[in-house]
Design a protein around this motif. Structure first.
Motif, PDB file in Angstrom:
ATOM      1  N   VAL A  26    -117.518  26.412 -31.730  1.00 22.35           N
ATOM      2  CA  VAL A  26    -116.084  26.389 -32.039  1.00 22.35           C
ATOM      3  C   VAL A  26    -115.525  27.789 -31.815  1.00 22.35           C
ATOM      4  CG1 VAL A  26    -114.423  26.105 -33.931  1.00 22.35           C
ATOM      5  CG2 VAL A  26    -116.309  24.480 -33.665  1.00 22.35           C
ATOM      6  N   ARG A  27    -114.464  27.873 -31.022  1.00 25.36           N
ATOM      7  CA  ARG A  27    -113.900  29.188 -30.676  1.00 25.36           C
ATOM      8  C   ARG A  27    -112.423  29.294 -31.060  1.00 25.36           C
ATOM      9  NH1 ARG A  27    -117.282  27.531 -26.510  1.00 25.36           N
ATOM     10  NH2 ARG A  27    -119.086  28.890 -26.104  1.00 25.36           N
ATOM     11  N   ALA A  28    -111.933  28.346 -31.856  1.00 23.88           N
ATOM     12  CA  ALA A  28    -110.539  28.421 -32.339  1.00 23.88           C
ATOM     13  C   ALA A  28    -110.557  28.067 -33.824  1.00 23.88           C
ATOM     14  CB  ALA A  28    -109.658  27.444 -31.565  1.00 23.88           C
ATOM     15  N   PHE A  29    -110.063  28.990 -34.643  1.00 23.15           N
ATOM     16  CA  PHE A  29    -110.183  28.824 -36.087  1.00 23.15           C
ATOM     17  C   PHE A  29    -108.806  28.809 -36.753  1.00 23.15           C
ATOM     18  CE2 PHE A  29    -113.938  31.088 -34.513  1.00 23.15           C
ATOM     19  CZ  PHE A  29    -114.941  30.248 -34.953  1.00 23.15           C
ATOM     20  N   SER A  30    -108.707  28.059 -37.865  1.00 18.15           N
ATOM     21  CA  SER A  30    -107.480  28.086 -38.655  1.00 18.15           C
ATOM     22  C   SER A  30    -107.474  29.387 -39.474  1.00 18.15           C
ATOM     23  CB  SER A  30    -107.422  26.873 -39.586  1.00 18.15           C
ATOM     24  OG  SER A  30    -108.248  27.095 -40.708  1.00 18.15           O
ATOM     25  N   SER A  31    -106.347  29.645 -40.152  1.00 16.63           N
ATOM     26  CA  SER A  31    -106.264  30.900 -40.910  1.00 16.63           C
ATOM     27  C   SER A  31    -106.950  30.785 -42.278  1.00 16.63           C
ATOM     28  CB  SER A  31    -104.798  31.289 -41.073  1.00 16.63           C
ATOM     29  OG  SER A  31    -104.122  30.220 -41.668  1.00 16.63           O
ATOM     30  N   ARG A  32    -107.451  29.603 -42.604  1.00 19.60           N
ATOM     31  CA  ARG A  32    -108.100  29.411 -43.919  1.00 19.60           C
ATOM     32  C   ARG A  32    -109.307  30.350 -44.078  1.00 19.60           C
ATOM     33  NH1 ARG A  32    -110.882  23.715 -45.809  1.00 19.60           N
ATOM     34  NH2 ARG A  32    -111.872  24.539 -47.682  1.00 19.60           N
ATOM     35  N   GLU A 133    -122.367  21.280 -42.192  1.00 21.79           N
ATOM     36  CA  GLU A 133    -122.334  20.439 -43.402  1.00 21.79           C
ATOM     37  C   GLU A 133    -121.115  20.774 -44.267  1.00 21.79           C
ATOM     38  OE1 GLU A 133    -125.823  19.154 -46.349  1.00 21.79           O
ATOM     39  OE2 GLU A 133    -124.970  21.103 -46.837  1.00 21.79           O
ATOM     40  N   LEU A 134    -120.713  22.044 -44.265  1.00 20.63           N
ATOM     41  CA  LEU A 134    -119.589  22.474 -45.105  1.00 20.63           C
ATOM     42  C   LEU A 134    -118.235  22.346 -44.397  1.00 20.63           C
ATOM     43  CD1 LEU A 134    -121.230  25.681 -46.669  1.00 20.63           C
ATOM     44  CD2 LEU A 134    -120.915  23.444 -47.751  1.00 20.63           C
ATOM     45  N   GLY A 135    -118.235  21.754 -43.207  1.00 19.30           N
ATOM     46  CA  GLY A 135    -116.968  21.547 -42.484  1.00 19.30           C
ATOM     47  C   GLY A 135    -116.509  22.762 -41.702  1.00 19.30           C
ATOM     48  N   LEU A 136    -117.393  23.731 -41.534  1.00 15.27           N
ATOM     49  CA  LEU A 136    -117.042  24.944 -40.787  1.00 15.27           C
ATOM     50  C   LEU A 136    -117.459  24.820 -39.326  1.00 15.27           C
ATOM     51  CD1 LEU A 136    -118.368  27.318 -43.519  1.00 15.27           C
ATOM     52  CD2 LEU A 136    -116.041  27.487 -42.617  1.00 15.27           C
ATOM     53  N   GLY A 137    -116.831  25.613 -38.491  1.00 13.66           N
ATOM     54  CA  GLY A 137    -117.251  25.725 -37.094  1.00 13.66           C
ATOM     55  C   GLY A 137    -117.861  27.107 -36.881  1.00 13.66           C
ATOM     56  N   THR A 138    -118.756  27.186 -35.918  1.00 11.07           N
ATOM     57  CA  THR A 138    -119.412  28.474 -35.630  1.00 11.07           C
ATOM     58  C   THR A 138    -119.525  28.669 -34.130  1.00 11.07           C
ATOM     59  OG1 THR A 138    -121.632  27.514 -35.524  1.00 11.07           O
ATOM     60  CG2 THR A 138    -120.904  28.294 -37.687  1.00 11.07           C
ATOM     61  N   CYS A 139    -119.659  29.900 -33.732  1.00 12.11           N
ATOM     62  CA  CYS A 139    -120.058  30.176 -32.348  1.00 12.11           C
ATOM     63  C   CYS A 139    -120.921  31.440 -32.327  1.00 12.11           C
ATOM     64  CB  CYS A 139    -118.847  30.358 -31.434  1.00 12.11           C
ATOM     65  SG  CYS A 139    -119.332  30.478 -29.682  1.00 12.11           S
ATOM     66  N   TYR A 169    -112.962  27.703 -40.276  1.00 13.61           N
ATOM     67  CA  TYR A 169    -112.582  26.282 -40.242  1.00 13.61           C
ATOM     68  C   TYR A 169    -111.938  26.003 -38.889  1.00 13.61           C
ATOM     69  CZ  TYR A 169    -113.842  26.299 -45.076  1.00 13.61           C
ATOM     70  OH  TYR A 169    -114.570  26.422 -46.238  1.00 13.61           O
ATOM     71  N   PRO A 170    -112.406  24.954 -38.199  1.00 10.65           N
ATOM     72  CA  PRO A 170    -111.892  24.680 -36.849  1.00 10.65           C
ATOM     73  C   PRO A 170    -110.381  24.438 -36.874  1.00 10.65           C
ATOM     74  CG  PRO A 170    -113.839  23.345 -37.308  1.00 10.65           C
ATOM     75  CD  PRO A 170    -113.450  24.009 -38.602  1.00 10.65           C
ATOM     76  N   LYS A 171    -109.704  24.967 -35.870  1.00 16.21           N
ATOM     77  CA  LYS A 171    -108.249  24.822 -35.781  1.00 16.21           C
ATOM     78  C   LYS A 171    -107.887  23.472 -35.152  1.00 16.21           C
ATOM     79  CE  LYS A 171    -104.421  27.543 -33.920  1.00 16.21           C
ATOM     80  NZ  LYS A 171    -104.181  28.667 -33.011  1.00 16.21           N
ATOM     81  N   ASP A 172    -108.641  23.104 -34.150  1.00 23.64           N
ATOM     82  CA  ASP A 172    -108.309  21.906 -33.372  1.00 23.64           C
ATOM     83  C   ASP A 172    -109.381  20.840 -33.575  1.00 23.64           C
ATOM     84  OD1 ASP A 172    -106.261  23.521 -32.221  1.00 23.64           O
ATOM     85  OD2 ASP A 172    -107.803  24.394 -30.919  1.00 23.64           O
TER      86      ASP A 172
END
Ligand code: FMN
Length: 200
Positions: A26-32, A133-139, A169-172
């Protein structure tokens, strides 16, 4: 009864299979922001990874300060693929290895295998799967300047930086799934060159 094709993905994977299948870079994140407790959960998952001689050479720096992430993005990325998207990430986990741990150094000197890099990779992938598992995205980020990260984060000489992990947290919607080589292309049977599935 026909034998199930093991190279076919199950339509609804569950448990660990589901985590593995849902993970994407994931390379686009929300501001959360990523909370302190979440950072601790990620590192707890990493802490239980195996390591050569249980030497646990991994060390992590959780960077959440926006200015530091901006500076890393500006000064520590390499050209051509400058990973500009990193600037949005609310958390950058910097994966380091403590190199002056005797058990790790002796083993590696004898075999020529850099165990600390393997250890760090396993621990950080634990973190990646926990993040899913926690709903996060990583790269993962491997295209960076080690010397610049070292300078920006005050990392001492005896500590090596091998990988960065952008987390948020993924934006899209999840990015498109990237393809993989078929099992038959990567799995040999008993010796190099004999394919496990086709037996050829
Ligand atoms: C060690 C390592 C280094 C990587 N470095 C970068 C990087 O610098 N920039 C980037 O955008 N992606 C990087 N990636 C992510 C890969 O491009 C990605 O995992 C691969 O294309 C497969 O896509 P997927 O993760 O969505 O399945 C890296 C991955 C690994 C494991």
């Amino acid at each position: 009864m026909t034998e199930q094709d093991p190279t076919r993905e199950s339509p609804t994977p569950t448990g660990l299979d589901a985590l593995i299948h849902h993970r994407r870079s994931v390379r686009a994140f929300s501001s959360r922001p990523v909370s302190r407790d979440t950072i601790l959960s990620l590192c707890e998952a990493a802490r239980w990874a195996p390591s050569a001689c249980n030497s646990q050479t991994w060390r992590f720096i959780a960077v959440t300060e926006k200015e530091t992430i901006q500076r890393i993005c500006r000064e520590a990325m390499r050209p051509v693929i400058p990973n500009k998207w990193l600037v949005q990430a609310p958390l950058l986990m910097v994966g380091c290895s403590q190199l002056d741990i005797i058990a790790n150094r002796i083993g590696g000197r004898i075999t020529g295998i850099e165990y600390y890099r393997i250890d760090l990779g396993i621990a950080m992938e634990h973190m990646v799967l926990k993040a899913v598992e926690l709903g996060l995205g990583t790269c993962w980020i491997g295209w960076f300047r080690e010397d610049r990260i070292r300078e920006i984060l005050d990392i001492p000489e005896r500590v090596w930086v091998s990988a960065l992990l952008a987390i948020g947290y993924p934006k899209d919607a999840p990015p498109r799934k990237r393809g993989r080589k078929p099992l038959d292309a990567i799995l040999h049977s008993e010796r190099w060159g004999k394919r496990f599935l086709s037996g050829e």
